[in-house]
Enzyme design. Sequence first.
Site, mmCIF file in Angstrom:
data_model
loop_
_atom_site.group_PDB
_atom_site.id
_atom_site.type_symbol
_atom_site.label_atom_id
_atom_site.label_comp_id
_atom_site.label_asym_id
_atom_site.label_seq_id
_atom_site.Cartn_x
_atom_site.Cartn_y
_atom_site.Cartn_z
ATOM 1 N N GLU A 162 52.486 77.965 -0.804
ATOM 2 C CA GLU A 162 52.944 79.263 -0.331
ATOM 3 C C GLU A 162 52.461 79.468 1.097
ATOM 4 O O GLU A 162 51.429 78.925 1.505
ATOM 5 C CB GLU A 162 52.390 80.372 -1.236
ATOM 6 C CG GLU A 162 52.814 81.774 -0.846
ATOM 7 C CD GLU A 162 52.339 82.843 -1.826
ATOM 8 O OE1 GLU A 162 52.603 84.031 -1.586
ATOM 9 O OE2 GLU A 162 51.694 82.477 -2.826
ATOM 10 N N ASN A 211 53.964 85.655 -3.647
ATOM 11 C CA ASN A 211 54.202 87.012 -3.179
ATOM 12 C C ASN A 211 54.844 87.027 -1.793
ATOM 13 O O ASN A 211 55.608 87.938 -1.463
ATOM 14 C CB ASN A 211 52.882 87.791 -3.152
ATOM 15 C CG ASN A 211 52.314 88.019 -4.540
ATOM 16 O OD1 ASN A 211 52.978 87.810 -5.542
ATOM 17 N ND2 ASN A 211 51.064 88.450 -4.593
ATOM 18 N N ASN A 255 59.877 86.055 -7.457
ATOM 19 C CA ASN A 255 58.494 85.814 -7.859
ATOM 20 C C ASN A 255 57.854 87.091 -8.378
ATOM 21 O O ASN A 255 57.875 88.121 -7.691
ATOM 22 C CB ASN A 255 57.686 85.310 -6.657
ATOM 23 C CG ASN A 255 56.202 85.180 -6.984
ATOM 24 O OD1 ASN A 255 55.783 84.243 -7.647
ATOM 25 N ND2 ASN A 255 55.401 86.132 -6.526
ATOM 26 N N GLU A 256 57.353 87.043 -9.590
ATOM 27 C CA GLU A 256 56.525 88.120 -10.175
ATOM 28 C C GLU A 256 57.105 89.513 -9.922
ATOM 29 O O GLU A 256 56.392 90.442 -9.541
ATOM 30 C CB GLU A 256 55.098 88.022 -9.646
ATOM 31 C CG GLU A 256 54.387 86.754 -10.083
ATOM 32 C CD GLU A 256 52.926 86.687 -9.649
ATOM 33 O OE1 GLU A 256 52.455 87.596 -8.926
ATOM 34 O OE2 GLU A 256 52.249 85.715 -10.030
ATOM 35 N N TYR A 289 46.357 83.149 -14.584
ATOM 36 C CA TYR A 289 45.140 82.623 -13.972
ATOM 37 C C TYR A 289 43.944 83.028 -14.817
ATOM 38 O O TYR A 289 43.947 84.073 -15.472
ATOM 39 C CB TYR A 289 44.969 83.174 -12.550
ATOM 40 C CG TYR A 289 46.050 82.755 -11.591
ATOM 41 C CD1 TYR A 289 45.972 81.538 -10.926
ATOM 42 C CD2 TYR A 289 47.149 83.575 -11.342
ATOM 43 C CE1 TYR A 289 46.964 81.136 -10.037
ATOM 44 C CE2 TYR A 289 48.139 83.195 -10.451
ATOM 45 C CZ TYR A 289 48.043 81.981 -9.807
ATOM 46 O OH TYR A 289 49.029 81.588 -8.928
ATOM 47 N N GLU A 331 53.014 79.048 -12.272
ATOM 48 C CA GLU A 331 51.726 79.318 -11.637
ATOM 49 C C GLU A 331 50.648 79.294 -12.716
ATOM 50 O O GLU A 331 50.712 80.067 -13.662
ATOM 51 C CB GLU A 331 51.704 80.667 -10.899
ATOM 52 C CG GLU A 331 52.512 80.699 -9.615
ATOM 53 C CD GLU A 331 52.304 81.977 -8.809
ATOM 54 O OE1 GLU A 331 51.180 82.539 -8.840
ATOM 55 O OE2 GLU A 331 53.274 82.417 -8.163
ATOM 56 N N GLN A 363 47.234 76.596 -6.254
ATOM 57 C CA GLN A 363 48.213 75.946 -5.392
ATOM 58 C C GLN A 363 47.764 74.514 -5.121
ATOM 59 O O GLN A 363 46.908 74.000 -5.853
ATOM 60 C CB GLN A 363 48.397 76.762 -4.130
ATOM 61 C CG GLN A 363 49.066 78.120 -4.395
ATOM 62 C CD GLN A 363 49.452 78.870 -3.143
ATOM 63 O OE1 GLN A 363 49.578 78.344 -2.048
ATOM 64 N NE2 GLN A 363 49.638 80.177 -3.314
#
Length: 495
Positions: free
Chosen positions: A27, A72, A172-173, A244, A291, A345
Amino acid sequence: MSKIKVIVEKNFKVADTDDRLFSSFIEHLGRAVYSGIYEPGHPEADEQGFRKDVINLVRELNVSLVRYPGGNFLSGYKWTDGIGPKELRPKRLDLAWKTIESNQFGIDEFYDWTQKAGTGIMGAVNMGTGSPKEAGELLEYCNFPGGTAWSDLRKKNGHEKPYGIKTWCLGNEMDGPWQICHLDASDYGKKACETAKIMKWIDDTLELVACGSASSQLPTYPEWDRIVLEHTYEHIDYLSLHRYYENLGNDDDFLASFVEMDSFIHSVTATADYVKALKRSKKTVNLSFDEWNIWYQQKQKPHGWEEVPALLEDRYSLLDALVFGGLGITLLNNCDRVKIACLAQLVNVIAPIFTMKGGKVIRQTIFWPFKQLSEFGRGSVLRPVINAPTMETCYGDTPLLATAVVLCEEKQELTVFCLNIDKKQSHELDLELHELPPMTMTEHIVLGGGDLNAVNTFENPNAVVPRKLPAVKGENGKFCISMDKLTWNVLRFKY
């Protein structure tokens, strides 16, 4: 030392692993791109500014796909800012991470980098400030052969051949209130559906990933997933999930993270199958865990507007590597539904590879279990029968041994991944291989040691590295293998 029996039956097959299970993520965040994979002027930089030392480590990990450009960052990104002559590219405020983006690196540079790093691309389109039309234009730029405005612009920018990016994330999200132009489930579902239609009209061979829950901890989970799928089910191929883990003060709970990940996967799978039944569909939507990692979010500090600040640069310990291995085992054991997984990442930002600007690169502790999973985890995952003791954690009864078994008939190899989370004692593994050819144990690789807080540094890059133990002799498919407490073990067999 207690005994744990593990029985492996060849016919107890979960599924074949998809190579995309061993993917990662880059990212425009912190130093992931700039001074991570791209640093013109570095002693190891090639003619395009790509760090060859980093490329070598990415190749060592054998990463299948790299998801790009976010994250993000994606939800406020105008992709056309990152193409064309570099001297004409604008600097922009990145609202997602409160930084300044130079746009000296974009989709064209990323494609070139992946060609050198030996990876494919998992593309992503902006579903925040972006529109369905803009998503179609990005796809046309990347994949259309030529003869149109956007495809000819790609050629003008130095890339005659299309990129052939076949896997794309629809945002994304978007369930997260932190997301730029956050949408509720229904609004996102409608927008994702229209975007998917445009993209598949351009290329009906694409596989598209709709945004599922960004965490099992959000109040909208799993209702978000249901609503989104009801809008998009026949137009997309995968539903994403992100998670996470971090140590909040209890090592036992942290070591048991693999149990929560497993529960998360099963819940999202059940939700997808509910919508399949509701739609009377013959199609099965699988999962993209695009992720996952250890991330110490509680330790993040505020910062001002900067260009390429050092953000999210977690330094991973031996304990983190053990927990990471357990998460990898869970992904393998759910490969019947989880077809794509991206370690988030890849470089510097919560990453297995860590660089010094202008200087060296090192392997973080989590580099090792990912490398071994990627190297030995491709094949048929078998479901072992295990009789293991448990301990009580915040996730309930947690087995002291997490195990995944992978058979690669092409290479005539069997690999058993074992995580021993017992802090008190070693265990003797009684391994029985049934309905399999006669096996010889060839390797026992161990990651462990007395100091759970040990980390790899530029001064001591090998503080935490795997070591090899003697392989044991078996008889009639039976092996007795000792595993130290708090260790990650890779047991390798050949026939």
